[in-house]
Design a protein around this motif. Structure first.
Motif, PDB file in Angstrom:
ATOM      1  N   ARG A 162       0.825  -1.218   0.000  1.00 59.98           N
ATOM      2  CA  ARG A 162       0.000   0.000   0.000  1.00 59.98           C
ATOM      3  C   ARG A 162       0.857   1.265   0.000  1.00 59.98           C
ATOM      4  NH1 ARG A 162      -3.895   1.633   5.096  1.00 59.98           N
ATOM      5  NH2 ARG A 162      -4.226   3.818   4.541  1.00 59.98           N
ATOM      6  N   PHE A 163       2.012   1.186   0.673  1.00 59.34           N
ATOM      7  CA  PHE A 163       2.842   2.379   0.837  1.00 59.34           C
ATOM      8  C   PHE A 163       4.137   2.324   0.027  1.00 59.34           C
ATOM      9  CE2 PHE A 163       0.171   2.258   4.617  1.00 59.34           C
ATOM     10  CZ  PHE A 163      -0.262   3.570   4.693  1.00 59.34           C
ATOM     11  N   ARG A 164       4.270   1.348  -0.855  1.00 55.59           N
ATOM     12  CA  ARG A 164       5.519   1.198  -1.605  1.00 55.59           C
ATOM     13  C   ARG A 164       5.860   2.448  -2.404  1.00 55.59           C
ATOM     14  NH1 ARG A 164       4.259  -2.784  -4.282  1.00 55.59           N
ATOM     15  NH2 ARG A 164       5.151  -4.495  -3.081  1.00 55.59           N
ATOM     16  N   ASP A 165       4.883   2.998  -3.108  1.00 52.21           N
ATOM     17  CA  ASP A 165       5.155   4.191  -3.929  1.00 52.21           C
ATOM     18  C   ASP A 165       5.590   5.368  -3.062  1.00 52.21           C
ATOM     19  OD1 ASP A 165       4.547   2.808  -6.215  1.00 52.21           O
ATOM     20  OD2 ASP A 165       2.516   3.634  -6.421  1.00 52.21           O
ATOM     21  N   TYR A 200       1.293   7.369  11.639  1.00 50.29           N
ATOM     22  CA  TYR A 200       1.846   7.205  10.298  1.00 50.29           C
ATOM     23  C   TYR A 200       2.392   5.798  10.106  1.00 50.29           C
ATOM     24  CZ  TYR A 200       1.631  12.287   9.754  1.00 50.29           C
ATOM     25  OH  TYR A 200       1.189  13.583   9.652  1.00 50.29           O
ATOM     26  N   TYR A 201       2.478   5.391   8.854  1.00 50.61           N
ATOM     27  CA  TYR A 201       3.013   4.068   8.533  1.00 50.61           C
ATOM     28  C   TYR A 201       4.532   4.057   8.593  1.00 50.61           C
ATOM     29  CZ  TYR A 201       4.479  -0.035   5.938  1.00 50.61           C
ATOM     30  OH  TYR A 201       5.097  -1.202   5.572  1.00 50.61           O
ATOM     31  N   ILE A 202       5.072   2.977   9.152  1.00 51.87           N
ATOM     32  CA  ILE A 202       6.499   2.695   9.125  1.00 51.87           C
ATOM     33  C   ILE A 202       6.663   1.262   8.619  1.00 51.87           C
ATOM     34  CG2 ILE A 202       6.611   1.820  11.507  1.00 51.87           C
ATOM     35  CD1 ILE A 202       9.308   3.237  11.800  1.00 51.87           C
ATOM     36  N   PRO A 203       7.659   0.964   7.795  1.00 51.21           N
ATOM     37  CA  PRO A 203       7.809  -0.401   7.269  1.00 51.21           C
ATOM     38  C   PRO A 203       8.413  -1.356   8.290  1.00 51.21           C
ATOM     39  CG  PRO A 203       9.502   1.028   6.349  1.00 51.21           C
ATOM     40  CD  PRO A 203       8.565   1.917   7.126  1.00 51.21           C
ATOM     41  N   PHE A 204       7.684  -1.553   9.392  1.00 49.92           N
ATOM     42  CA  PHE A 204       8.085  -2.462  10.459  1.00 49.92           C
ATOM     43  C   PHE A 204       7.167  -3.679  10.505  1.00 49.92           C
ATOM     44  CE2 PHE A 204      10.514   0.440  13.684  1.00 49.92           C
ATOM     45  CZ  PHE A 204      11.570   0.525  12.787  1.00 49.92           C
ATOM     46  N   ASP A 205       6.600  -4.073   9.369  1.00 47.07           N
ATOM     47  CA  ASP A 205       5.653  -5.190   9.336  1.00 47.07           C
ATOM     48  C   ASP A 205       6.288  -6.522   9.706  1.00 47.07           C
ATOM     49  OD1 ASP A 205       3.170  -3.939   7.523  1.00 47.07           O
ATOM     50  OD2 ASP A 205       5.134  -3.122   7.044  1.00 47.07           O
ATOM     51  N   ALA A 206       7.592  -6.677   9.479  1.00 54.78           N
ATOM     52  CA  ALA A 206       8.242  -7.965   9.717  1.00 54.78           C
ATOM     53  C   ALA A 206       8.192  -8.334  11.201  1.00 54.78           C
ATOM     54  CB  ALA A 206       9.688  -7.912   9.238  1.00 54.78           C
ATOM     55  N   VAL A 207       7.748  -9.555  11.473  1.00 54.90           N
ATOM     56  CA  VAL A 207       7.671 -10.066  12.848  1.00 54.90           C
ATOM     57  C   VAL A 207       8.508 -11.336  12.941  1.00 54.90           C
ATOM     58  CG1 VAL A 207       6.162 -10.941  14.666  1.00 54.90           C
ATOM     59  CG2 VAL A 207       5.358  -9.120  13.141  1.00 54.90           C
ATOM     60  N   ASN A 208       9.502 -11.328  13.798  1.00 53.85           N
ATOM     61  CA  ASN A 208      10.373 -12.488  13.994  1.00 53.85           C
ATOM     62  C   ASN A 208       9.721 -13.429  15.000  1.00 53.85           C
ATOM     63  OD1 ASN A 208      12.413 -14.342  14.294  1.00 53.85           O
ATOM     64  ND2 ASN A 208      13.805 -12.943  15.357  1.00 53.85           N
ATOM     65  N   THR A 209       8.940 -14.362  14.508  1.00 53.50           N
ATOM     66  CA  THR A 209       8.170 -15.247  15.389  1.00 53.50           C
ATOM     67  C   THR A 209       9.051 -16.258  16.123  1.00 53.50           C
ATOM     68  OG1 THR A 209       7.696 -16.684  13.489  1.00 53.50           O
ATOM     69  CG2 THR A 209       6.049 -15.010  14.059  1.00 53.50           C
TER      70      THR A 209
END
Length: 261
Positions: free
Chosen positions: A10-13, A42-51
């Motif tokens: 969604r926020f790549r561009d 605001y969005y930050i690209p911190f979606d990665a979750v180290n399970t």
């Protein structure tokens, strides 16, 4: 690694086209997620979750420095032809607890014996060659600004629908996927949020290591006392030495037990 909330597409561009340094009050509108009065998220690209993480570090919310470092790191990866997964991993690695805050954090974690528990020379390695051991997150996983300034815990989440939703939809979901990890909240606001999830049964209270001073540079007196770099007689009236002593004793005891779990 997995992504609880895959928002990057969604926020790549917006990330790729980010044109330069902005102040917190001037964050690009393209990154705005939600707003409630003077409070903006605001969005930050911190979606990665180290399970697979053994340790979860929980701040209040990413600040402007973390936002900028994460966005520009993701931008570099994406502009260089890297895929979304790599962009998210690198953004978290270089953005989480970045800036002067990270140096203080490492000293505090080493000070309670966490490096020994993890068989590391120093917890600095959690941010370099042992990132697989740690998941860095926040009570509010997306950056918050109040009137353009980094959010500092006010308003309280009990008074804000936006903040309650942020906990449930962000950190709450992450915590549920990290049941075997040890959670280390940084500062009283993050601690209160972690305790809230423990009261709901999402987290095991025995695996919460609370009591560390917040690693912010604005908290140097408490940090210095906690680390034994300042004596009690050198402290101002703003610092509660007894409380810090009790917190440190409790943390050392808990970490000692965890080493044998």
């Amino acid at each position: 690694m997995s992504a609880i909330s895959a928002n990057l597409s969604r926020f790549r561009d917006a990330i790729v086209n980010f044109s330069g340094r902005k102040t917190p009050g001037e964050l690009p509108a393209e990154f705005l997620l939600s707003q409630e009065g003077d409070l903006a998220q605001y969005y930050i690209p911190f979606d990665a979750v180290n399970t697979r993480a053994l340790v979860v570090l929980v701040g209040i919310t990413p600040g402007y420095v973390q936002w900028y470092n994460a966005v520009t790191t993701a931008q570099k990866v994406l502009r260089g032809g890297g895929d979304d997964a790599l962009a998210l991993r690198e953004a978290k690695k270089h953005g989480a607890f970045s800036g002067p805050l990270r140096n203080n954090l490492v000293k505090l974690l080493d000070g309670i014996g966490l490096a020994q528990m993890l068989a590391l020379d120093s917890t600095a390695q959690l941010f370099t060659d042992h990132t697989g051991l740690v998941h860095c997150t926040s009570l509010y996983t997306q950056p918050l600004f109040l009137q353009g300034v980094n959010y500092n815990g006010k308003p309280h989440f009990s008074r804000s629908a936006l903040l309650r939703a942020s906990i449930d939809e962000g950190f709450g979901q992450e915590a549920a996927a990290l049941k075997k990890a040890v959670f280390i909240p940084l500062g009283p606001v993050a601690t209160e949020g972690v305790n809230l999830l423990a009261s709901r049964g999402v987290l095991d209270e025995a695996r919460i290591l609370s009591g560390l001073p917040h690693p912010s540079g604005a908290n140097m007196e408490r940090i210095s006392y906690f680390l034994g770099l300042k004596t009690r007689d050198m402290l101002s009236s703003r610092t509660n030495a007894d409380m810090l002593d009790q917190a440190k004793a409790s943390l050392l005891a808990k970490v000692g037990k965890l080493a044998f779990m």
